[in-house]
Design a protein around this motif. Structure first.
Motif, PDB file in Angstrom:
ATOM      1  N   ARG A 183      -7.094 -10.507  10.760  1.00 39.85           N
ATOM      2  CA  ARG A 183      -6.595  -9.142  10.977  1.00 39.85           C
ATOM      3  C   ARG A 183      -5.494  -8.807   9.973  1.00 39.85           C
ATOM      4  NH1 ARG A 183      -7.039 -10.856  16.484  1.00 39.85           N
ATOM      5  NH2 ARG A 183      -4.785 -11.250  16.576  1.00 39.85           N
ATOM      6  N   GLN A 186      -6.980  -8.174   6.531  1.00 40.41           N
ATOM      7  CA  GLN A 186      -7.636  -6.868   6.502  1.00 40.41           C
ATOM      8  C   GLN A 186      -6.602  -5.749   6.379  1.00 40.41           C
ATOM      9  OE1 GLN A 186     -10.174  -6.130   9.863  1.00 40.41           O
ATOM     10  NE2 GLN A 186     -10.852  -4.133   9.114  1.00 40.41           N
ATOM     11  N   ALA A 187      -5.502  -5.873   7.102  1.00 45.89           N
ATOM     12  CA  ALA A 187      -4.451  -4.860   7.025  1.00 45.89           C
ATOM     13  C   ALA A 187      -3.799  -4.855   5.647  1.00 45.89           C
ATOM     14  CB  ALA A 187      -3.411  -5.109   8.113  1.00 45.89           C
ATOM     15  N   ALA A 190      -5.605  -3.024   2.829  1.00 41.97           N
ATOM     16  CA  ALA A 190      -5.532  -1.563   2.847  1.00 41.97           C
ATOM     17  C   ALA A 190      -4.236  -1.027   2.248  1.00 41.97           C
ATOM     18  CB  ALA A 190      -5.690  -1.051   4.284  1.00 41.97           C
ATOM     19  N   VAL A 191      -3.266  -1.909   1.977  1.00 40.71           N
ATOM     20  CA  VAL A 191      -1.970  -1.435   1.446  1.00 40.71           C
ATOM     21  C   VAL A 191      -1.674  -2.071   0.089  1.00 40.71           C
ATOM     22  CG1 VAL A 191      -1.050  -1.004   3.746  1.00 40.71           C
ATOM     23  CG2 VAL A 191      -0.709  -3.252   2.698  1.00 40.71           C
ATOM     24  N   ASP A 227      -0.289  -9.219  16.087  1.00 41.50           N
ATOM     25  CA  ASP A 227      -1.279  -8.147  15.977  1.00 41.50           C
ATOM     26  C   ASP A 227      -0.605  -6.827  15.580  1.00 41.50           C
ATOM     27  OD1 ASP A 227       0.114  -7.550  18.272  1.00 41.50           O
ATOM     28  OD2 ASP A 227      -1.533  -8.050  19.635  1.00 41.50           O
ATOM     29  N   GLU A 228      -1.399  -5.749  15.637  1.00 34.83           N
ATOM     30  CA  GLU A 228      -0.949  -4.404  15.261  1.00 34.83           C
ATOM     31  C   GLU A 228      -0.358  -4.399  13.844  1.00 34.83           C
ATOM     32  OE1 GLU A 228       1.735  -3.114  18.327  1.00 34.83           O
ATOM     33  OE2 GLU A 228       0.078  -2.440  19.604  1.00 34.83           O
ATOM     34  N   TYR A 229      -1.039  -5.100  12.964  1.00 35.06           N
ATOM     35  CA  TYR A 229      -0.504  -5.256  11.618  1.00 35.06           C
ATOM     36  C   TYR A 229      -0.536  -3.945  10.824  1.00 35.06           C
ATOM     37  CZ  TYR A 229      -0.832 -10.244  12.630  1.00 35.06           C
ATOM     38  OH  TYR A 229      -0.676 -11.494  13.192  1.00 35.06           O
ATOM     39  N   GLU A 230      -1.518  -3.105  11.072  1.00 39.06           N
ATOM     40  CA  GLU A 230      -1.563  -1.832  10.338  1.00 39.06           C
ATOM     41  C   GLU A 230      -0.319  -0.991  10.634  1.00 39.06           C
ATOM     42  OE1 GLU A 230      -3.909  -2.979  12.279  1.00 39.06           O
ATOM     43  OE2 GLU A 230      -5.717  -3.282  11.042  1.00 39.06           O
ATOM     44  N   LEU A 231       0.034  -0.892  11.923  1.00 37.01           N
ATOM     45  CA  LEU A 231       1.212  -0.111  12.299  1.00 37.01           C
ATOM     46  C   LEU A 231       2.481  -0.727  11.730  1.00 37.01           C
ATOM     47  CD1 LEU A 231       0.374   0.666  16.047  1.00 37.01           C
ATOM     48  CD2 LEU A 231       0.231   2.234  14.112  1.00 37.01           C
ATOM     49  N   LEU A 233       2.845  -2.677   9.080  1.00 41.79           N
ATOM     50  CA  LEU A 233       2.939  -2.523   7.625  1.00 41.79           C
ATOM     51  C   LEU A 233       3.282  -1.082   7.255  1.00 41.79           C
ATOM     52  CD1 LEU A 233      -0.044  -4.751   6.433  1.00 41.79           C
ATOM     53  CD2 LEU A 233       2.399  -5.225   6.217  1.00 41.79           C
ATOM     54  N   GLY A 234       2.798  -0.127   8.032  1.00 36.61           N
ATOM     55  CA  GLY A 234       3.208   1.264   7.808  1.00 36.61           C
ATOM     56  C   GLY A 234       4.698   1.441   8.041  1.00 36.61           C
TER      57      GLY A 234
END
Length: 275
Positions: A183, A186-187, A190-191, A227-231, A233-234
């Motif tokens: 996960r 994958q995050a 995207a960055v 978890d919640e790596y997308e949030l 990293l944002g």
């Protein structure tokens, strides 16, 4: 006076017929078995003649799918001498012999008559380098399959936190860190525009805290949890933008994003000036 009928005559005729049939059967068997034996001998002789003859001798080995594994390694693992008989070759055993090559995930061996052997292999793709009782390449399924040289992981994520775990070649990374790593990767993919992988020197796992990234410059820990790596990293992008605007990036020593809707930043910041 009527002549008395001999009631034993039909029985004798039937008995004679049975004897005749049995004699024919025995005679047929006496002919069949020697003929079968002779025919088998002819077939065996023909088979051995084919084995010893030049018609089905190995002349060419085609190997497809190799990228990192050398052709010589595959040939050595197969252990097939040139001019070996393809008729006598035990193909399944040759395919199993390739399982000893750590970079191979799957292989298939087949014969193409009259004189060719085709070997189709699928190599493992290194997904990360794991430091446990040494440095090991790991594929996407979490299998540690080969030792990694010290300079081999510069383009791969270095995953640490498993010293003393006893993990070695052939073992699999535990499911929880493996799923978290997937996960996180994958995050991060995207960055890449503002936080490329080259800025991360280490992915450190802790059973109670999850993943912590260490930056290439100054080895600043960035705690991301499980978890919640997308949030997260944002949120990191906003934090780094704010620190850069205030020219405080060089003072940062730790960033903790493992909290909902907030970030904690530690550093050697200058004391605010009074009026």
């Amino acid at each position: 006076m009527r002549k008395k009928r001999n009631r034993y005559l039909p029985d004798r005729k039937a008995q004679i017929r049975r004897w005749v049939r049995r004699a024919k059967t025995v005679f047929g068997l006496l002919i069949f078995f020697p003929a079968l034996f002779a025919f088998s001998a002819v077939l065996a002789h023909a088979y051995h003649a084919l084995l010893d003859g030049p018609w089905f001798r190995l002349q060419e080995v085609e190997i497809t799918g190799i990228k990192r594994v050398e052709r010589k390694q595959v040939l050595d693992a197969l252990g097939i001498p040139r001019n070996a008989s393809l008729l006598a070759m035990k193909v399944p055993e040759r395919a199993r012999a390739l399982e000893g090559l750590p970079w191979l995930r799957a292989s298939r061996v087949r014969v193409e008559f009259p004189n060719r052997l085709v070997v189709e292999v699928t190599e493992r793709e290194p997904y990360a380098v794991v430091f446990a009782e040494g440095f090991f390449f790991m594929d996407r399924e979490g299998v540690l399959f080969a030792e990694a040289a010290s300079d081999a992981y510069q383009s791969l994520p270095l995953v640490t936190g498993f010293s003393g775990s006893g993990l070695g070649i052939g073992d699999r990374l535990p499911q929880e860190p493996l799923e978290s790593l997937r996960r996180l990767m994958q995050a991060l993919s995207a960055v890449q525009g503002w936080f490329p992988m080259s800025q991360v020197s280490e992915f450190r796992w802790h059973d109670e805290e999850g993943f912590t990234l260490y930056t290439t410059v100054k080895a600043i820990p960035i705690e991301l949890g499980w978890d919640e790596y997308e949030l997260k990293l944002g949120r990191l992008q906003k934090v780094l933008g704010h620190l850069s605007h205030r020219q405080l990036l060089d003072s940062v020593t730790r960033i903790d994003l493992d909290y909902p809707n907030r970030a904690f930043v530690s550093g050697d910041f200058p004391a605010p000036k009074g009026i």
